[in-house]
Scaffold this motif. Structure first.
Motif, PDB file in Angstrom:
ATOM      1  N   ALA A  46       0.837  -1.212   0.000  1.00  0.00           N
ATOM      2  CA  ALA A  46       0.000   0.000   0.000  1.00  0.00           C
ATOM      3  C   ALA A  46       0.867   1.254   0.000  1.00  0.00           C
ATOM      4  CB  ALA A  46      -0.922  -0.016   1.217  1.00  0.00           C
ATOM      5  N   MET A  47       2.023   1.190   0.684  1.00  0.00           N
ATOM      6  CA  MET A  47       2.922   2.341   0.695  1.00  0.00           C
ATOM      7  C   MET A  47       3.444   2.638  -0.717  1.00  0.00           C
ATOM      8  SD  MET A  47       6.449   2.915   2.874  1.00  0.00           S
ATOM      9  CE  MET A  47       7.400   1.841   1.796  1.00  0.00           C
ATOM     10  N   ALA A  48       3.686   1.578  -1.497  1.00  0.00           N
ATOM     11  CA  ALA A  48       4.134   1.769  -2.876  1.00  0.00           C
ATOM     12  C   ALA A  48       3.054   2.478  -3.695  1.00  0.00           C
ATOM     13  CB  ALA A  48       4.490   0.423  -3.502  1.00  0.00           C
ATOM     14  N   SER A  49       1.804   2.141  -3.408  1.00  0.00           N
ATOM     15  CA  SER A  49       0.700   2.813  -4.110  1.00  0.00           C
ATOM     16  C   SER A  49       0.612   4.276  -3.702  1.00  0.00           C
ATOM     17  CB  SER A  49      -0.620   2.096  -3.809  1.00  0.00           C
ATOM     18  OG  SER A  49      -0.580   0.757  -4.260  1.00  0.00           O
ATOM     19  N   LEU A  50       0.869   4.556  -2.408  1.00  0.00           N
ATOM     20  CA  LEU A  50       0.886   5.956  -1.961  1.00  0.00           C
ATOM     21  C   LEU A  50       1.958   6.732  -2.712  1.00  0.00           C
ATOM     22  CD1 LEU A  50       0.567   5.627   1.941  1.00  0.00           C
ATOM     23  CD2 LEU A  50      -1.211   6.319   0.337  1.00  0.00           C
ATOM     24  N   ASP A  51       3.106   6.114  -2.905  1.00  0.00           N
ATOM     25  CA  ASP A  51       4.194   6.746  -3.659  1.00  0.00           C
ATOM     26  C   ASP A  51       3.736   7.109  -5.063  1.00  0.00           C
ATOM     27  OD1 ASP A  51       6.453   7.216  -2.176  1.00  0.00           O
ATOM     28  OD2 ASP A  51       7.216   5.182  -2.356  1.00  0.00           O
ATOM     29  N   ALA A  52       3.057   6.143  -5.697  1.00  0.00           N
ATOM     30  CA  ALA A  52       2.628   6.365  -7.082  1.00  0.00           C
ATOM     31  C   ALA A  52       1.643   7.528  -7.190  1.00  0.00           C
ATOM     32  CB  ALA A  52       1.998   5.086  -7.636  1.00  0.00           C
TER      33      ALA A  52
END
Length: 628
Positions: A46-52
């Motif tokens: 989910a953190m990777a999605s926040l980055d995106a």
């Protein structure tokens, strides 16, 4: 009208509802929930999605995620969190920076922790203390002390945790006193953890008296401070003081915890105080699942001579680690039960943890003191192959002892020559001792010279060489060694034996009849000598090392410290409990023969611990099988 006009803005404010804040992005809510529930892998995804999406979550969620990284030992994921928090010119909050730094410290990545620390625009006492503690733990003492000075220059006052950490970094007593002055300046001298650390460090520098003074300055010492002082005296070799403090602590109304009891058991072990150790055992019962404490109890019984109780403790332990097994194996070996030690080792290989270098030392000791030459070679050669243990000096020393006791002196010399390191003083002393047993004066002179080359003032080697010459009736050579001792002012340590009776230690020195019950001891000793003579005891004057008359030799043997202690023990024996005697030197052959016959004539069990092993005398037989 004017009053109404004044209220119009208020009424308008009430009439027009404020604009509602926009709801958070659903992904932020999901991320927060995942972090809170501990769904580690999903939270990282989910953190990777926040980055995106260029989104940032709340600080609490990030803090929870950092804790999850630490819990899972997830180094790479921890770095990803760090990268996420600092991407796009973002600056994490202070407490998140501290969390990141703490994470890297727990991972052992001190350089990365230091990078976080150096990049922080603002640092608080937690930041500085975390970094100082990490440096101290890594023994980077000078850097830790420099950081303490920088911290104070920036106006950040150290707290009790800072000082508790940095005190361990003091390289000298001068630096310790300097830090002590800072503690007084900041008014933290009464804090229990700081005071405990001060006591520990002063003790480390050998200043137990000053540590005790700090303790006495405490208005109401708490358990932490009591434990610290008791532990310091126990580790510093002053077992009596440790036990005395333990007694004072109980009178002051404090209940001993695992730390207290472990230290007191260590003191009992060092002073060989079995009865006191048994009293401590009563307190241990409520912590019977504490592995460290159980191991300390096991060690105490083994080294204080009660092998039966040690075995009971071992069997009752709900959990056993490599220390437990190794302690029991060594205990059996030291008490002359070598076959039992090797049997237990075989069980350990099946049911226990992987043996370590201490375990193998106990096994080799068992082989050495039972003359099991082939078994000893087998275990020594299999160390690397079976357990991936590199033999150390101690293991080589055991093999020299094994060969020497078996009379394989030439093999022992070859073994020493083939070692891939320079033999140390212990190995040469071991060979020297074997030379005395087998009366090889020439090789003894060579071994003694090797010892004296490494340590010219070594008292034991002078004495052993003198004894060997005396055994061979080479009185001129023996006298030359003694003249050398006089020239070098080397003094022979007198034989001392001691026995615990009614919580009092009674000490006997060879030839010294100053004990309060000396007259009774002399009479009892005469009676024992008469009885043992009828059983075949003949004074072995080979153990008298001076060129004097036979009568004088027998008189000298009569007042060896072991015999005085045996007579005292028999005088005060109920016949039920064994007579337990401790000795600072190796028991001599004459006293060994005497003890066997006293045990038979008086129908008592005598247990003597010399500086190497235990001897259990019963019914005219010794547990060592006369092989020691």
């Amino acid at each position: 009208m004017r009053a109404f006009a004044r209220r119009v803005p208020q009424l308008l404010h009430l009439a027009v509802p404020p604009s509602s804040p926009s709801p958070p992005h659903p992904l932020l809510t999901t991320f927060a929930g995942l972090c809170q529930r501990g769904a580690f892998s999903d939270a990282i995804a989910a953190m990777a999605s926040l980055d995106a999406l260029g989104l940032s979550a709340d600080s609490i969620s990030y803090s929870n995620l950092i804790k999850l990284c630490v819990r899972h030992r997830a180094v790479e994921q921890g770095r990803l969190v760090h990268l996420h928090l600092t991407s796009g010119c973002r600056a994490p909050e202070l407490f998140l920076c501290n969390s990141l730094m703490g994470m890297y410290v727990r991972f052992g990545l001190i350089d990365e922790a230091r990078q976080v620390f150096d990049a922080m625009p603002v640092r608080n006492v937690v930041s500085w203390t975390t970094m100082i503690s990490a440096l101290t733990n890594l023994k980077l003492d000078e850097e830790a002390l420099r950081l303490l000075n920088s911290m104070q220059r920036e106006g950040i006052a150290p707290n009790m945790y800072t000082f508790s950490s940095v005190l361990r970094a003091c390289p000298t007593s001068a630096s310790l006193r300097s830090i002590h002055g800072c503690i007084l300046k900041h008014g933290l001298e009464s804090d229990a953890f700081v005071r405990s650390s001060l006591i520990d460090v002063y003790s480390k520098f050998g200043d137990l008296d000053y540590g005790y003074r700090i303790f006495n300055e405490t208005a109401t010492p708490d358990l932490v401070v009591w434990n610290s002082l008791i532990g310091c005296f126990a580790q510093g070799g002053d077992g009596y003081m440790a036990i005395n403090l333990f007694t004072q602590m109980k009178k002051a109304g404090f209940f001993a915890d695992q730390s207290t009891l472990t230290s007191v058991l260590r003191a009992c072990t060092g002073m060989v105080l079995l009865e006191m150790g048994r009293q401590v055992h009563v307190h241990v019962l409520k912590y019977n699942r504490d592995l460290i404490l159980s191991n300390a109890l096991l060690d105490m019984y083994c080294k204080c001579g009660d092998l039966e109780e040690a075995h009971e403790v071992f069997c009752r332990m709900p959990e056993k680690d490599v220390i437990s097994w190794s302690t029991m194996i060594s205990g059996l070996a030291q008490h002359g039960r070598s076959s039992d030690a090797l049997t237990l080792f075989e069980s350990m290989k099946v049911f226990g943890p992987k043996p370590n270098h201490i375990t193998i030392l106990g096994v080799l000791f068992a082989c050495s003191h039972a003359g099991l030459l082939e078994d000893g070679w087998l275990y020594f050669r299999s160390m690397r192959q079976l357990w991936d243990i590199e033999p150390g000096r101690e293991h080589y020393g055991c093999m020299v002892d094994l060969l020497g006791r078996a009379g394989k002196l030439d093999e022992a010399v070859k073994f020493i020559a083939d070692m891939n390191f320079e033999p140390d003083i212990v190995i040469w002393r071991t060979l020297l001792g074997a030379c005395r047993v087998h009366k090889n004066a020439n090789l003894a002179a060579y071994a003694a010279n090797q010892v004296l080359r490494l340590e010219p003032e070594d008292e034991g080697s002078h004495i052993l060489l003198s004894n060997i010459y005396a055994d061979s009736h080479q009185w001129t050579e023996a006298e030359q060694v003694r003249m050398s001792m006089r020239d070098r002012r080397v003094k022979k340590e007198p034989g001392r034996s001691w026995i615990e009776l009614g919580k009092i230690i009674h000490v006997f020195v060879a030839g010294d009849m100053s004990h309060p019950q000396a007259d009774g001891i002399a009479k009892e000793l005469s009676k024992l000598l008469r009885r043992t003579t009828t059983l075949g005891y003949i004074p072995d004057t080979d153990f008298v090392l001076h060129d004097v008359g036979e009568e004088q030799k027998e008189e000298s043997l009569r007042y060896h410290s072991e015999k005085l202690a045996i007579a005292f023990g028999v005088m005060n024996s109920s016949g039920v409990k064994p007579i337990r005697i401790m000795k600072n030197l190796r028991i001599c052959g004459d006293c060994h023969a005497f003890a066997k016959l006293v045990a038979k004539s008086e129908r008592v069990t005598i247990i003597i611990r010399d500086h190497v092993r235990f001897h259990h005398f019963k019914d005219g037989v010794c547990s060592c099988g006369d092989y020691w």
